[in-house]
Scaffold this motif. Structure first.
Motif, PDB file in Angstrom:
ATOM      1  N   MET A 137       7.337  10.064  -9.577  1.00  0.00           N
ATOM      2  CA  MET A 137       7.365   8.619  -9.662  1.00  0.00           C
ATOM      3  C   MET A 137       7.447   7.990  -8.268  1.00  0.00           C
ATOM      4  SD  MET A 137       7.268   6.311 -11.880  1.00  0.00           S
ATOM      5  CE  MET A 137       7.709   4.701 -12.314  1.00  0.00           C
ATOM      6  N   LYS A 138       8.298   8.549  -7.408  1.00  0.00           N
ATOM      7  CA  LYS A 138       8.418   8.012  -6.059  1.00  0.00           C
ATOM      8  C   LYS A 138       7.112   8.165  -5.284  1.00  0.00           C
ATOM      9  CE  LYS A 138      13.348   8.492  -5.272  1.00  0.00           C
ATOM     10  NZ  LYS A 138      14.389   9.084  -4.446  1.00  0.00           N
ATOM     11  N   THR A 139       6.395   9.262  -5.500  1.00  0.00           N
ATOM     12  CA  THR A 139       5.143   9.510  -4.798  1.00  0.00           C
ATOM     13  C   THR A 139       4.108   8.453  -5.165  1.00  0.00           C
ATOM     14  OG1 THR A 139       5.611  11.867  -4.836  1.00  0.00           O
ATOM     15  CG2 THR A 139       3.367  11.209  -4.326  1.00  0.00           C
ATOM     16  N   LYS A 140       3.993   8.103  -6.434  1.00  0.00           N
ATOM     17  CA  LYS A 140       3.052   7.084  -6.864  1.00  0.00           C
ATOM     18  C   LYS A 140       3.424   5.720  -6.279  1.00  0.00           C
ATOM     19  CE  LYS A 140       0.990   8.754 -11.072  1.00  0.00           C
ATOM     20  NZ  LYS A 140       0.593   8.394 -12.417  1.00  0.00           N
ATOM     21  N   PHE A 141       4.691   5.434  -6.240  1.00  0.00           N
ATOM     22  CA  PHE A 141       5.163   4.169  -5.687  1.00  0.00           C
ATOM     23  C   PHE A 141       4.784   4.055  -4.205  1.00  0.00           C
ATOM     24  CE2 PHE A 141       8.479   1.573  -3.655  1.00  0.00           C
ATOM     25  CZ  PHE A 141       8.343   0.405  -4.399  1.00  0.00           C
ATOM     26  N   ILE A 142       4.999   5.111  -3.450  1.00  0.00           N
ATOM     27  CA  ILE A 142       4.664   5.128  -2.022  1.00  0.00           C
ATOM     28  C   ILE A 142       3.161   5.012  -1.826  1.00  0.00           C
ATOM     29  CG2 ILE A 142       4.687   6.544   0.067  1.00  0.00           C
ATOM     30  CD1 ILE A 142       7.431   7.576  -0.827  1.00  0.00           C
ATOM     31  N   GLN A 143       2.366   5.756  -2.594  1.00  0.00           N
ATOM     32  CA  GLN A 143       0.916   5.706  -2.473  1.00  0.00           C
ATOM     33  C   GLN A 143       0.374   4.327  -2.839  1.00  0.00           C
ATOM     34  OE1 GLN A 143      -0.446   8.898  -4.985  1.00  0.00           O
ATOM     35  NE2 GLN A 143      -0.192  10.446  -3.380  1.00  0.00           N
ATOM     36  N   LEU A 144       0.991   3.666  -3.782  1.00  0.00           N
ATOM     37  CA  LEU A 144       0.540   2.360  -4.230  1.00  0.00           C
ATOM     38  C   LEU A 144       0.675   1.304  -3.119  1.00  0.00           C
ATOM     39  CD1 LEU A 144      -0.439   0.633  -6.645  1.00  0.00           C
ATOM     40  CD2 LEU A 144       1.969   0.258  -7.190  1.00  0.00           C
ATOM     41  N   PHE A 145       1.715   1.406  -2.295  1.00  0.00           N
ATOM     42  CA  PHE A 145       1.965   0.399  -1.268  1.00  0.00           C
ATOM     43  C   PHE A 145       1.497   0.783   0.133  1.00  0.00           C
ATOM     44  CE2 PHE A 145       4.966  -0.934  -4.542  1.00  0.00           C
ATOM     45  CZ  PHE A 145       4.658  -2.287  -4.605  1.00  0.00           C
ATOM     46  N   MET A 146       1.011   1.989   0.331  1.00  0.00           N
ATOM     47  CA  MET A 146       0.583   2.414   1.668  1.00  0.00           C
ATOM     48  C   MET A 146      -0.662   1.660   2.146  1.00  0.00           C
ATOM     49  SD  MET A 146       2.757   4.265   2.998  1.00  0.00           S
ATOM     50  CE  MET A 146       1.908   4.874   4.427  1.00  0.00           C
ATOM     51  N   LEU A 147      -1.647   1.459   1.293  1.00  0.00           N
ATOM     52  CA  LEU A 147      -2.879   0.771   1.690  1.00  0.00           C
ATOM     53  C   LEU A 147      -2.609  -0.681   2.094  1.00  0.00           C
ATOM     54  CD1 LEU A 147      -5.904   0.943   2.141  1.00  0.00           C
ATOM     55  CD2 LEU A 147      -6.216   0.345  -0.253  1.00  0.00           C
ATOM     56  N   PRO A 148      -1.881  -1.479   1.317  1.00  0.00           N
ATOM     57  CA  PRO A 148      -1.597  -2.854   1.752  1.00  0.00           C
ATOM     58  C   PRO A 148      -0.773  -2.914   3.050  1.00  0.00           C
ATOM     59  CG  PRO A 148      -1.174  -2.632  -0.589  1.00  0.00           C
ATOM     60  CD  PRO A 148      -1.434  -1.265  -0.064  1.00  0.00           C
ATOM     61  N   ILE A 149       0.158  -1.984   3.205  1.00  0.00           N
ATOM     62  CA  ILE A 149       0.969  -1.972   4.425  1.00  0.00           C
ATOM     63  C   ILE A 149       0.096  -1.633   5.637  1.00  0.00           C
ATOM     64  CG2 ILE A 149       2.802  -0.731   5.641  1.00  0.00           C
ATOM     65  CD1 ILE A 149       4.252  -0.555   2.913  1.00  0.00           C
ATOM     66  N   ALA A 150      -0.793  -0.659   5.491  1.00  0.00           N
ATOM     67  CA  ALA A 150      -1.697  -0.286   6.581  1.00  0.00           C
ATOM     68  C   ALA A 150      -2.645  -1.440   6.914  1.00  0.00           C
ATOM     69  CB  ALA A 150      -2.480   0.968   6.209  1.00  0.00           C
ATOM     70  N   ALA A 151      -3.169  -2.112   5.920  1.00  0.00           N
ATOM     71  CA  ALA A 151      -4.070  -3.243   6.147  1.00  0.00           C
ATOM     72  C   ALA A 151      -3.351  -4.377   6.865  1.00  0.00           C
ATOM     73  CB  ALA A 151      -4.647  -3.725   4.817  1.00  0.00           C
ATOM     74  N   PHE A 152      -2.131  -4.679   6.455  1.00  0.00           N
ATOM     75  CA  PHE A 152      -1.340  -5.722   7.107  1.00  0.00           C
ATOM     76  C   PHE A 152      -1.068  -5.369   8.560  1.00  0.00           C
ATOM     77  CE2 PHE A 152       2.777  -7.473   8.361  1.00  0.00           C
ATOM     78  CZ  PHE A 152       2.502  -8.828   8.225  1.00  0.00           C
ATOM     79  N   THR A 153      -0.740  -4.121   8.839  1.00  0.00           N
ATOM     80  CA  THR A 153      -0.460  -3.681  10.205  1.00  0.00           C
ATOM     81  C   THR A 153      -1.692  -3.833  11.087  1.00  0.00           C
ATOM     82  OG1 THR A 153       1.164  -2.116   9.357  1.00  0.00           O
ATOM     83  CG2 THR A 153       0.356  -1.744  11.591  1.00  0.00           C
ATOM     84  N   LEU A 154      -2.858  -3.402  10.592  1.00  0.00           N
ATOM     85  CA  LEU A 154      -4.091  -3.533  11.372  1.00  0.00           C
ATOM     86  C   LEU A 154      -4.462  -4.995  11.597  1.00  0.00           C
ATOM     87  CD1 LEU A 154      -6.255  -0.675   9.837  1.00  0.00           C
ATOM     88  CD2 LEU A 154      -5.256  -0.760  12.124  1.00  0.00           C
ATOM     89  N   ALA A 155      -4.288  -5.827  10.599  1.00  0.00           N
ATOM     90  CA  ALA A 155      -4.597  -7.256  10.750  1.00  0.00           C
ATOM     91  C   ALA A 155      -3.673  -7.909  11.764  1.00  0.00           C
ATOM     92  CB  ALA A 155      -4.497  -7.949   9.400  1.00  0.00           C
ATOM     93  N   SER A 156      -2.411  -7.545  11.749  1.00  0.00           N
ATOM     94  CA  SER A 156      -1.456  -8.094  12.708  1.00  0.00           C
ATOM     95  C   SER A 156      -1.804  -7.680  14.131  1.00  0.00           C
ATOM     96  CB  SER A 156      -0.037  -7.635  12.377  1.00  0.00           C
ATOM     97  OG  SER A 156       0.347  -8.114  11.121  1.00  0.00           O
ATOM     98  N   ALA A 157      -2.167  -6.427  14.322  1.00  0.00           N
ATOM     99  CA  ALA A 157      -2.541  -5.941  15.652  1.00  0.00           C
ATOM    100  C   ALA A 157      -3.798  -6.648  16.153  1.00  0.00           C
ATOM    101  CB  ALA A 157      -2.762  -4.435  15.618  1.00  0.00           C
ATOM    102  N   ALA A 158      -4.763  -6.880  15.283  1.00  0.00           N
ATOM    103  CA  ALA A 158      -5.987  -7.579  15.677  1.00  0.00           C
ATOM    104  C   ALA A 158      -5.687  -9.027  16.058  1.00  0.00           C
ATOM    105  CB  ALA A 158      -7.003  -7.526  14.546  1.00  0.00           C
ATOM    106  N   ALA A 159      -4.805  -9.672  15.326  1.00  0.00           N
ATOM    107  CA  ALA A 159      -4.458 -11.057  15.628  1.00  0.00           C
ATOM    108  C   ALA A 159      -3.767 -11.170  16.981  1.00  0.00           C
ATOM    109  CB  ALA A 159      -3.568 -11.623  14.532  1.00  0.00           C
ATOM    110  N   VAL A 160      -2.892 -10.262  17.293  1.00  0.00           N
ATOM    111  CA  VAL A 160      -2.177 -10.288  18.565  1.00  0.00           C
ATOM    112  C   VAL A 160      -3.132 -10.042  19.720  1.00  0.00           C
ATOM    113  CG1 VAL A 160      -0.440  -9.097  19.958  1.00  0.00           C
ATOM    114  CG2 VAL A 160       0.050  -9.688  17.582  1.00  0.00           C
ATOM    115  N   SER A 161      -4.036  -9.085  19.601  1.00  0.00           N
ATOM    116  CA  SER A 161      -4.961  -8.791  20.693  1.00  0.00           C
ATOM    117  C   SER A 161      -5.968  -9.921  20.883  1.00  0.00           C
ATOM    118  CB  SER A 161      -5.678  -7.464  20.455  1.00  0.00           C
ATOM    119  OG  SER A 161      -6.510  -7.553  19.322  1.00  0.00           O
ATOM    120  N   THR A 162      -6.387 -10.593  19.829  1.00  0.00           N
ATOM    121  CA  THR A 162      -7.306 -11.718  19.948  1.00  0.00           C
ATOM    122  C   THR A 162      -6.634 -12.871  20.662  1.00  0.00           C
ATOM    123  OG1 THR A 162      -8.400 -11.083  17.904  1.00  0.00           O
ATOM    124  CG2 THR A 162      -8.744 -13.341  18.653  1.00  0.00           C
TER     125      THR A 162
END
Length: 90
Positions: A1-26
């Protein structure tokens, strides 16, 4: 159950991190290219004199920074020497 929970939120967290880094560098890139008024120095009346003026330039070796289209502007190297080349901000 914990594994599914972690996998479910990893993609949105990674996308948010990349978007934040792009905004700062721009944002930092915009700051580098924006025009800003700085205090520069011209040799007036002789090369040994450093008279302060306001110009829209930055330190660099690009197009020559001119004050009133006739005096080449410099930044101060020391208290008695103004010889650091400035470039015009376009």
């Amino acid at each position: 159950m914990k594994t599914k929970f972690i996998q479910l939120f990893m993609l949105p967290i990674a996308a948010f991190t990349l978007a934040s880094a792009a905004a700062v560098s721009t944002n930092s890139e915009e700051e580098k290219t924006s025009a800003s008024t700085m205090t520069a120095y011209i040799h007036n009346p002789t090369v040994l004199d450093c008279q302060s003026v306001s110009v829209e330039c930055r330190v660099g070796n690009g197009p020559t920074c001119l004050y009133e289209n006739q005096w080449q502007a410099f930044d101060k190297e020391s208290e008695n020497s103004c010889s650091i080349l400035l470039e015009r901000v376009e």
